[in-house]
Design an enzyme around this catalytic site. Sequence first.
Site, PDB file in Angstrom:
ATOM      1  N   LYS A  52      16.225  -2.720  35.688  1.00  0.00           N
ATOM      2  CA  LYS A  52      15.478  -2.592  36.945  1.00  0.00           C
ATOM      3  C   LYS A  52      14.576  -3.817  37.146  1.00  0.00           C
ATOM      4  CE  LYS A  52      15.905   2.413  36.875  1.00  0.00           C
ATOM      5  NZ  LYS A  52      15.325   3.751  36.688  1.00  0.00           N
ATOM      6  N   GLN A  96      10.104   6.156  34.298  1.00  0.00           N
ATOM      7  CA  GLN A  96      11.458   6.375  33.767  1.00  0.00           C
ATOM      8  C   GLN A  96      11.542   7.732  33.063  1.00  0.00           C
ATOM      9  OE1 GLN A  96      14.009   4.344  34.422  1.00  0.00           O
ATOM     10  NE2 GLN A  96      15.411   5.682  33.343  1.00  0.00           N
ATOM     11  N   ASP A 119      11.861   6.629  43.737  1.00  0.00           N
ATOM     12  CA  ASP A 119      12.922   7.456  43.129  1.00  0.00           C
ATOM     13  C   ASP A 119      13.239   8.677  44.002  1.00  0.00           C
ATOM     14  OD1 ASP A 119      14.014   6.559  40.670  1.00  0.00           O
ATOM     15  OD2 ASP A 119      12.142   6.997  39.617  1.00  0.00           O
TER      16      ASP A 119
END
Length: 278
Positions: A52, A96, A119
């Site tokens: 990422k 994460q 997200d």
Amino acid sequence: MARLLSGKEVSAKVLERVAEEAKLCIAAGITPTLAVIIVGSCPASRVYVNNKKKACAQVGFRSLEYALEEQTSQAALLDLIRQLNEDGGVHGILCQMPLPRHIDEQAVCRAILPQKDVDAFHPENVGKLMLGEPRFLPCTPAGVMELLAHAGISPEGRHMVIVGRSNIVGKPMAMLALQANATVTICHSKTRDLAQITRQADILVAAVGRANFVTAGMVQEGTAVIDVGINRLESGRLCGDVDFAAVAEKAGWITPVPGGVGPMTIAMLMQNTLAAAK
Ligand code: GUN
């Protein structure tokens, strides 16, 4: 023999477009910035976070990494998120998953400001998606839709069968497919006669987290098979949820692992971060 749906190729195109738009943002004085939080030292999470950050650099974004120790308290993590929420120079925040067991993942999702929740895990963003008015598209499902679109496979009127009902993939995948006028079936570990259902799929999405779970007997001729799984075998080799060699003989289209859905997830995350910055 199935045609390959290459996430590597399609994601490169998406990233090119994002990089072009990022240039305009930067020229206007705003550098899109993504804060990435990782808690603990799970090797797979480390790889995802590195990828990422690499993608951020590739499209000209700034990325900030917060690597916290495994023992970090939930209060300390929530405090960091609060600071990042208040920081006007940070446009996107992601934590994460999975998190260590002593941390409540839903509490963390709720703590991230919905406007920075790239997200799309916050309940407000999940709700907006459900209502058909998404703020951010969930990255992995949006990546699947982009791959299908690129191959000219329209979900409209087609039967999409999703194996897996996770909050990150299965459920939001169903929402995006419904919005694209697909007929959707979600299967899971308690589904009876799974193969009989998966054989009815025009588009089969495997998101189970078990290596080689989808076998040739579960797929009808010509189906587009999308493999969301990333499993590491004892040999160290990465493989998906689909028995690639056997299913590719029968499917119309198939995604490889690696190089299929994975790079698309990251490309969609960059797209969301750009949207957040704008
Ligand atoms: N873990 C597995 N997939 C994802 C994802 O898309 N985002 C985050 N934050 N964690 C994940």
